[in-house]
Design a protein around this motif. Structure first.
Motif, PDB file in Angstrom:
ATOM      1  N   VAL A 154       7.618  -0.281  10.295  1.00  0.00           N
ATOM      2  CA  VAL A 154       6.382  -0.121   9.908  1.00  0.00           C
ATOM      3  C   VAL A 154       5.984  -0.626   8.582  1.00  0.00           C
ATOM      4  CG1 VAL A 154       6.022   1.556  11.813  1.00  0.00           C
ATOM      5  CG2 VAL A 154       6.388   2.258   9.264  1.00  0.00           C
ATOM      6  N   MET A 155       4.642  -1.235   8.495  1.00  0.00           N
ATOM      7  CA  MET A 155       4.339  -1.434   6.957  1.00  0.00           C
ATOM      8  C   MET A 155       2.667  -1.285   6.842  1.00  0.00           C
ATOM      9  SD  MET A 155       6.295  -5.122   6.707  1.00  0.00           S
ATOM     10  CE  MET A 155       6.272  -5.319   4.734  1.00  0.00           C
ATOM     11  N   GLY A 156       2.386  -0.976   5.671  1.00  0.00           N
ATOM     12  CA  GLY A 156       0.812  -0.839   5.458  1.00  0.00           C
ATOM     13  C   GLY A 156       0.248  -2.202   5.172  1.00  0.00           C
ATOM     14  N   ASP A 157      -1.079  -2.416   5.482  1.00  0.00           N
ATOM     15  CA  ASP A 157      -1.745  -3.605   5.439  1.00  0.00           C
ATOM     16  C   ASP A 157      -2.016  -3.880   3.993  1.00  0.00           C
ATOM     17  OD1 ASP A 157      -1.635  -3.888   8.122  1.00  0.00           O
ATOM     18  OD2 ASP A 157      -3.971  -3.424   8.304  1.00  0.00           O
ATOM     19  N   ASN A 158      -2.042  -2.888   3.023  1.00  0.00           N
ATOM     20  CA  ASN A 158      -2.047  -2.887   1.625  1.00  0.00           C
ATOM     21  C   ASN A 158      -0.287  -2.976   1.289  1.00  0.00           C
ATOM     22  OD1 ASN A 158      -2.434  -3.017  -0.948  1.00  0.00           O
ATOM     23  ND2 ASN A 158      -3.835  -1.305  -1.107  1.00  0.00           N
ATOM     24  N   ARG A 159      -0.065  -4.094   1.373  1.00  0.00           N
ATOM     25  CA  ARG A 159       1.509  -4.568   1.319  1.00  0.00           C
ATOM     26  C   ARG A 159       2.022  -3.782   0.016  1.00  0.00           C
ATOM     27  NH1 ARG A 159       2.887  -7.438   5.827  1.00  0.00           N
ATOM     28  NH2 ARG A 159       1.903  -6.114   7.259  1.00  0.00           N
ATOM     29  N   ASN A 160       1.250  -4.051  -1.181  1.00  0.00           N
ATOM     30  CA  ASN A 160       2.078  -3.874  -2.380  1.00  0.00           C
ATOM     31  C   ASN A 160       1.638  -2.140  -2.771  1.00  0.00           C
ATOM     32  OD1 ASN A 160       3.020  -6.283  -2.745  1.00  0.00           O
ATOM     33  ND2 ASN A 160       1.015  -7.073  -3.016  1.00  0.00           N
ATOM     34  N   ASN A 161       0.865  -1.535  -1.935  1.00  0.00           N
ATOM     35  CA  ASN A 161       0.530  -0.162  -2.189  1.00  0.00           C
ATOM     36  C   ASN A 161       0.745   0.572  -1.091  1.00  0.00           C
ATOM     37  OD1 ASN A 161      -0.353   2.135  -3.642  1.00  0.00           O
ATOM     38  ND2 ASN A 161      -2.763   1.639  -3.280  1.00  0.00           N
ATOM     39  N   SER A 162       1.847   0.504  -0.573  1.00  0.00           N
ATOM     40  CA  SER A 162       2.365   1.274   0.883  1.00  0.00           C
ATOM     41  C   SER A 162       3.700   1.740   0.750  1.00  0.00           C
ATOM     42  CB  SER A 162       2.063   0.368   1.992  1.00  0.00           C
ATOM     43  OG  SER A 162       2.615   1.005   2.990  1.00  0.00           O
ATOM     44  N   ASN A 163       3.811   3.123   0.978  1.00  0.00           N
ATOM     45  CA  ASN A 163       5.351   3.547   0.957  1.00  0.00           C
ATOM     46  C   ASN A 163       5.440   3.458   2.513  1.00  0.00           C
ATOM     47  OD1 ASN A 163       7.503   4.975   0.788  1.00  0.00           O
ATOM     48  ND2 ASN A 163       6.352   6.984   0.506  1.00  0.00           N
ATOM     49  N   VAL A 167      10.639   0.491   2.059  1.00  0.00           N
ATOM     50  CA  VAL A 167      11.154   1.391   0.929  1.00  0.00           C
ATOM     51  C   VAL A 167      12.017   2.233   1.769  1.00  0.00           C
ATOM     52  CG1 VAL A 167      10.299   3.313  -0.376  1.00  0.00           C
ATOM     53  CG2 VAL A 167       9.038   1.247  -0.226  1.00  0.00           C
ATOM     54  N   TRP A 168      11.636   2.997   2.677  1.00  0.00           N
ATOM     55  CA  TRP A 168      12.520   4.050   3.208  1.00  0.00           C
ATOM     56  C   TRP A 168      13.295   3.850   4.654  1.00  0.00           C
ATOM     57  CZ3 TRP A 168      10.153   5.022   7.824  1.00  0.00           C
ATOM     58  CH2 TRP A 168       8.681   4.882   7.837  1.00  0.00           C
TER      59      TRP A 168
END
Length: 198
Positions: A154-163, A167-168
């Motif tokens: 899974v990824m956030g749509d705000n790719r550079n500000n998403s945990n 990352v994990w």
């Protein structure tokens, strides 16, 4: 006042008390049923959620309120493109996140898929994703990883500000709470949140 009048007055008072207690009892029954229904609906059907961060911007903004439905995943597994709410996996709980501290991200890949991030682009099974929903291209690279069966990437749509998974790691499917489908607040942004087929 005659004896008959006293009896009539006594019966009238008794009837009023009975009517009052009957009304109170009916209201208690309605309240109990409403609470049971609310618990059942929230547990098995749908629940409201609040967006606390910008990790899904521009699709979802901080402060947005959503309806998260839980029924569809009884019939099929979560799919790439779905925006899901989930309990933090063990990797995040070990970092201090509480189990009830729900996250929201977009599914990029499922078990058996490979994911690579290179030169600001995301590839799934060596196919470039067309991601017109993200804020900006990722400023990081990720060597190709294969998602294990029973897990999601899974990824956030705000790719550079998403945990997120870059990352994990991988998210167990069992951690998924539901599928975000509808924004009900703020009023000017009310409407369906459609999954993007990727």
């Amino acid at each position: 006042m005659t004896i008959d009048q006293e009896k009539e007055q006594s019966n009238s008072i008794s009837n009023k008390k009975n009517t009052t207690w009957k009304t109170i009892w009916e209201n208690i029954q309605i309240l109990v049923i409403a609470i049971i229904l609310a618990v059942v609906i929230r547990t098995f059907i749908a629940e409201p959620r609040y967006i606390p961060s910008e990790s899904m911007y521009p699709t979802l903004a901080t402060g947005d309120r959503l309806v998260v439905e839980k029924v569809s995943y009884y019939f099929h597994s979560p799919q790439p493109g779905d925006i899901i709410v989930f309990e933090p996996p063990m990797q995040l709980q070990l970092q201090g996140y509480q189990r009830n501290q729900a996250f929201i991200k977009r599914i990029i890949a499922k078990g058996g898929d490979s994911v690579t991030v290179k030169d600001g682009k995301v590839y799934v099974n060596n196919q470039l994703l067309n991601e017109n929903y993200i804020l900006e291209s990722p400023h990081y690279n990720l060597e190709s990883v294969e998602v294990p069966e029973g897990y999601l990437f899974v990824m956030g749509d705000n790719r550079n500000n998403s945990n997120d998974s870059h990352v994990w790691g991988f998210l167990p499917e069992k951690n998924v709470i539901g599928h975000a489908i509808f924004r009900f607040f703020p009023w000017q942004r009310i409407g369906s949140i459609l999954s993007t087929i990727i």
